[in-house]
Design a protein around this motif. Structure first.
Motif, PDB file in Angstrom:
ATOM      1  N   GLU A 133       1.028  -1.219  -0.109  1.00  0.00           N
ATOM      2  CA  GLU A 133      -0.133   0.094  -0.151  1.00  0.00           C
ATOM      3  C   GLU A 133       0.771   1.475   0.026  1.00  0.00           C
ATOM      4  OE1 GLU A 133      -3.808  -1.337   0.063  1.00  0.00           O
ATOM      5  OE2 GLU A 133      -3.534   0.071   1.680  1.00  0.00           O
ATOM      6  N   CYS A 134       0.389   2.332  -0.896  1.00  0.00           N
ATOM      7  CA  CYS A 134       1.123   3.745  -0.632  1.00  0.00           C
ATOM      8  C   CYS A 134      -0.175   4.722  -0.691  1.00  0.00           C
ATOM      9  CB  CYS A 134       1.853   3.849  -2.181  1.00  0.00           C
ATOM     10  SG  CYS A 134       2.541   5.432  -2.335  1.00  0.00           S
ATOM     11  N   VAL A 135       0.213   5.633   0.336  1.00  0.00           N
ATOM     12  CA  VAL A 135      -0.526   6.740   0.446  1.00  0.00           C
ATOM     13  C   VAL A 135       0.338   8.055   0.493  1.00  0.00           C
ATOM     14  CG1 VAL A 135      -1.947   7.977   2.197  1.00  0.00           C
ATOM     15  CG2 VAL A 135      -1.979   5.174   2.130  1.00  0.00           C
ATOM     16  N   GLN A 136      -0.451   8.986  -0.343  1.00  0.00           N
ATOM     17  CA  GLN A 136       0.316  10.355  -0.417  1.00  0.00           C
ATOM     18  C   GLN A 136      -0.855  11.411   0.315  1.00  0.00           C
ATOM     19  OE1 GLN A 136      -1.034  12.698  -2.435  1.00  0.00           O
ATOM     20  NE2 GLN A 136      -2.103  11.163  -4.003  1.00  0.00           N
ATOM     21  N   ASP A 137      -0.183  12.361   0.731  1.00  0.00           N
ATOM     22  CA  ASP A 137      -0.971  13.344   1.587  1.00  0.00           C
ATOM     23  C   ASP A 137      -1.229  14.746   1.045  1.00  0.00           C
ATOM     24  OD1 ASP A 137       1.069  14.262   4.211  1.00  0.00           O
ATOM     25  OD2 ASP A 137       1.235  14.406   1.985  1.00  0.00           O
ATOM     26  N   MET A 138      -0.835  14.786  -0.687  1.00  0.00           N
ATOM     27  CA  MET A 138      -0.759  16.105  -0.984  1.00  0.00           C
ATOM     28  C   MET A 138      -1.820  16.175  -2.374  1.00  0.00           C
ATOM     29  SD  MET A 138       1.013  18.238   0.969  1.00  0.00           S
ATOM     30  CE  MET A 138       1.216  19.326  -0.559  1.00  0.00           C
ATOM     31  N   ASP A 139      -2.624  15.484  -2.323  1.00  0.00           N
ATOM     32  CA  ASP A 139      -3.797  15.585  -3.365  1.00  0.00           C
ATOM     33  C   ASP A 139      -3.242  15.287  -4.760  1.00  0.00           C
ATOM     34  OD1 ASP A 139      -6.297  17.883  -4.419  1.00  0.00           O
ATOM     35  OD2 ASP A 139      -6.431  15.643  -3.972  1.00  0.00           O
ATOM     36  N   HIS A 140      -1.995  14.590  -4.720  1.00  0.00           N
ATOM     37  CA  HIS A 140      -1.536  14.308  -6.221  1.00  0.00           C
ATOM     38  C   HIS A 140      -2.374  13.539  -6.984  1.00  0.00           C
ATOM     39  CE1 HIS A 140       3.009  15.109  -4.781  1.00  0.00           C
ATOM     40  NE2 HIS A 140       2.102  16.321  -4.899  1.00  0.00           N
TER      41      HIS A 140
ATOM     42  N   GLU B 164      -8.830   3.144  -5.527  1.00  0.00           N
ATOM     43  CA  GLU B 164     -10.000   3.336  -5.152  1.00  0.00           C
ATOM     44  C   GLU B 164     -10.238   4.909  -4.645  1.00  0.00           C
ATOM     45  OE1 GLU B 164     -12.871   1.495  -5.913  1.00  0.00           O
ATOM     46  OE2 GLU B 164     -11.209   0.289  -7.050  1.00  0.00           O
ATOM     47  N   LYS B 165      -9.387   5.442  -4.004  1.00  0.00           N
ATOM     48  CA  LYS B 165      -9.343   6.915  -3.468  1.00  0.00           C
ATOM     49  C   LYS B 165      -8.095   7.435  -3.740  1.00  0.00           C
ATOM     50  CE  LYS B 165     -11.819   5.937   0.904  1.00  0.00           C
ATOM     51  NZ  LYS B 165     -11.749   6.019   2.261  1.00  0.00           N
ATOM     52  N   LYS B 166      -8.221   8.654  -4.052  1.00  0.00           N
ATOM     53  CA  LYS B 166      -7.100   9.540  -4.859  1.00  0.00           C
ATOM     54  C   LYS B 166      -5.589   9.380  -4.106  1.00  0.00           C
ATOM     55  CE  LYS B 166      -6.423  14.068  -6.796  1.00  0.00           C
ATOM     56  NZ  LYS B 166      -6.785  15.520  -7.053  1.00  0.00           N
ATOM     57  N   GLU B 167      -5.898   9.365  -2.789  1.00  0.00           N
ATOM     58  CA  GLU B 167      -4.565   9.264  -2.079  1.00  0.00           C
ATOM     59  C   GLU B 167      -4.037   7.948  -1.801  1.00  0.00           C
ATOM     60  OE1 GLU B 167      -7.520  10.039  -0.886  1.00  0.00           O
ATOM     61  OE2 GLU B 167      -7.942   8.979   1.136  1.00  0.00           O
ATOM     62  N   ARG B 168      -4.648   6.751  -2.210  1.00  0.00           N
ATOM     63  CA  ARG B 168      -4.032   5.491  -1.793  1.00  0.00           C
ATOM     64  C   ARG B 168      -4.002   4.835  -3.202  1.00  0.00           C
ATOM     65  NH1 ARG B 168      -4.295   2.745   2.599  1.00  0.00           N
ATOM     66  NH2 ARG B 168      -5.563   4.129   3.613  1.00  0.00           N
ATOM     67  N   PHE B 169      -2.898   4.045  -3.524  1.00  0.00           N
ATOM     68  CA  PHE B 169      -2.490   3.294  -4.657  1.00  0.00           C
ATOM     69  C   PHE B 169      -1.847   1.954  -4.153  1.00  0.00           C
ATOM     70  CE2 PHE B 169      -2.010   2.277  -8.924  1.00  0.00           C
ATOM     71  CZ  PHE B 169      -0.678   2.746  -9.379  1.00  0.00           C
ATOM     72  N   SER B 170      -2.483   0.805  -4.427  1.00  0.00           N
ATOM     73  CA  SER B 170      -1.928  -0.517  -3.999  1.00  0.00           C
ATOM     74  C   SER B 170      -1.463  -1.389  -5.160  1.00  0.00           C
ATOM     75  CB  SER B 170      -3.298  -1.031  -3.246  1.00  0.00           C
ATOM     76  OG  SER B 170      -3.814  -0.414  -2.659  1.00  0.00           O
ATOM     77  N   LEU B 171      -0.329  -1.984  -4.745  1.00  0.00           N
ATOM     78  CA  LEU B 171       0.262  -2.815  -5.793  1.00  0.00           C
ATOM     79  C   LEU B 171      -0.234  -4.095  -5.260  1.00  0.00           C
ATOM     80  CD1 LEU B 171       2.057  -3.370  -8.071  1.00  0.00           C
ATOM     81  CD2 LEU B 171       3.806  -3.486  -6.377  1.00  0.00           C
ATOM     82  N   ILE B 172      -0.432  -5.001  -6.136  1.00  0.00           N
ATOM     83  CA  ILE B 172      -0.883  -6.523  -5.632  1.00  0.00           C
ATOM     84  C   ILE B 172      -0.034  -7.676  -6.462  1.00  0.00           C
ATOM     85  CG2 ILE B 172      -2.965  -8.129  -5.528  1.00  0.00           C
ATOM     86  CD1 ILE B 172      -4.593  -5.371  -5.927  1.00  0.00           C
ATOM     87  N   LEU B 173       0.462  -8.331  -5.847  1.00  0.00           N
ATOM     88  CA  LEU B 173       0.944  -9.569  -6.365  1.00  0.00           C
ATOM     89  C   LEU B 173       0.188 -10.603  -6.381  1.00  0.00           C
ATOM     90  CD1 LEU B 173       3.229  -7.575  -5.598  1.00  0.00           C
ATOM     91  CD2 LEU B 173       4.677  -9.509  -5.550  1.00  0.00           C
ATOM     92  N   GLU B 174      -0.343 -11.181  -7.551  1.00  0.00           N
ATOM     93  CA  GLU B 174      -1.451 -12.193  -7.480  1.00  0.00           C
ATOM     94  C   GLU B 174      -1.015 -13.383  -6.612  1.00  0.00           C
ATOM     95  OE1 GLU B 174      -4.591 -11.690  -7.994  1.00  0.00           O
ATOM     96  OE2 GLU B 174      -4.540  -9.558  -8.680  1.00  0.00           O
ATOM     97  N   SER B 175       0.063 -13.858  -7.112  1.00  0.00           N
ATOM     98  CA  SER B 175       0.693 -15.059  -6.484  1.00  0.00           C
ATOM     99  C   SER B 175       1.983 -14.928  -6.634  1.00  0.00           C
ATOM    100  CB  SER B 175       0.179 -16.356  -7.572  1.00  0.00           C
ATOM    101  OG  SER B 175       0.757 -17.508  -7.121  1.00  0.00           O
ATOM    102  N   ALA B 176       2.771 -14.672  -5.504  1.00  0.00           N
ATOM    103  CA  ALA B 176       3.935 -14.035  -5.464  1.00  0.00           C
ATOM    104  C   ALA B 176       5.160 -15.309  -5.927  1.00  0.00           C
ATOM    105  CB  ALA B 176       4.495 -13.610  -3.951  1.00  0.00           C
ATOM    106  N   SER B 177       6.185 -14.779  -6.512  1.00  0.00           N
ATOM    107  CA  SER B 177       7.192 -15.752  -7.041  1.00  0.00           C
ATOM    108  C   SER B 177       8.617 -14.929  -6.614  1.00  0.00           C
ATOM    109  CB  SER B 177       7.112 -15.938  -8.529  1.00  0.00           C
ATOM    110  OG  SER B 177       7.300 -14.709  -9.108  1.00  0.00           O
ATOM    111  N   THR B 178       9.433 -15.911  -6.548  1.00  0.00           N
ATOM    112  CA  THR B 178      10.673 -15.661  -6.020  1.00  0.00           C
ATOM    113  C   THR B 178      11.325 -14.647  -6.932  1.00  0.00           C
ATOM    114  OG1 THR B 178      11.794 -17.400  -7.253  1.00  0.00           O
ATOM    115  CG2 THR B 178      11.265 -17.880  -4.714  1.00  0.00           C
ATOM    116  N   ASN B 179      11.002 -14.461  -8.096  1.00  0.00           N
ATOM    117  CA  ASN B 179      11.747 -13.471  -8.901  1.00  0.00           C
ATOM    118  C   ASN B 179      11.055 -12.071  -8.866  1.00  0.00           C
ATOM    119  OD1 ASN B 179       9.192 -13.698 -10.591  1.00  0.00           O
ATOM    120  ND2 ASN B 179      10.226 -14.420 -12.258  1.00  0.00           N
TER     121      ASN B 179
END
Lengths: 113, 110
Positions: free
Chosen positions: A22-29, A69-84
């Motif tokens: 998860e990543c959150v920024q607080d400056m309305d970027h 889903e919200k301006k301040e939050r951007f999520s990265l999802i690894l559907e099925s993590a792999s070693t690489n």
């Protein structure tokens, strides 16, 4: 002062697990980015988002998805993590049109075993 | 193709010596170039941009369109300059996307 925060500094996951960064920024970027940082390869763009619910693939999107889903939050999802996918993941944001400087989060070091 | 090349993985100098971190780019239009820096245990941050023509912490960088280069220079290196340096190019297509080079680690020895 722009603040970009990432949910975890270090993360250890097993192969096949679903992973959320998860990543959150607080400056309305408007624009937000996910990169992975690897020695000798620099920063490579995984995905970016130019508005809420809007996203585009970067250079290395395979194995990843994103959600904004919200301006301040951007999520990265690894559907099925792999070693690489063991890497340092950096989130960044920038204000919008004409303003290019990207502000980075501290990074999440993900280890997949 | 849009590309940024930093040919040196590591640059090792002594304190007080001049420093030049090399960056070459490939871009068909009018380029916008940046240098980002990451000090140990700190986040990546913008150091300077070619449009500003500024000097930050004694560093300067000049865009040379003929040689497609944007080398970062400092006349006298300090130990606190030790860091990872990335050259970046603004991509075409909007949305403030950047292409980063592979990075050069600068080590300044006492």
């Amino acid at each position: 002062d722009v603040k970009v925060t990432q949910s975890s500094r270090y993360l250890v996951k097993r192969t096949g697990e679903k992973v959320f960064l998860e990543c959150v920024q607080d400056m309305d970027h408007e624009n937000m980015f996910w990169y992975r940082q690897d020695p000798g390869l620099g920063l490579r763009l995984i995905y970016f988002s130019y508005d809420v619910k809007m996203k585009e693939k970067g250079d290395i999107p395979e194995g990843y998805s994103v959600s904004r889903e919200k301006k301040e939050r951007f999520s990265l999802i690894l559907e099925s993590a792999s070693t690489n996918q063991t890497s340092m993941y950096l989130c960044a944001s920038t204000l919008g049109v004409g303003i290019v400087e990207q502000y980075f989060g501290p990074g999440t070091r993900l280890t997949v075993t | 193709a849009q590309r940024v090349t930093q040919p040196e993985k590591l640059l090792s100098v002594f304190k007080g010596a001049p420093v030049e971190l090399k960056c070459n780019y490939s871009y068909s239009g009018s380029p916008e170039l940046f240098w980002y820096v990451q000090y140990s245990r700190q986040r990546l941050q913008l150091l300077l941009r070619h449009i500003s023509r500024e000097s930050i912490k004694g560093f300067t960088a000049d865009l040379n369109k003929g040689e497609t280069s944007f080398h970062l220079k400092k006349p006298f290196a300090q130990e606190e300059d030790s860091a990872m340096y990335y050259c970046a190019l603004r991509r075409g297509g909007g949305y403030n996307k950047l292409i980063f080079g592979a990075g050069t680690r600068l080590a300044v020895h006492p």
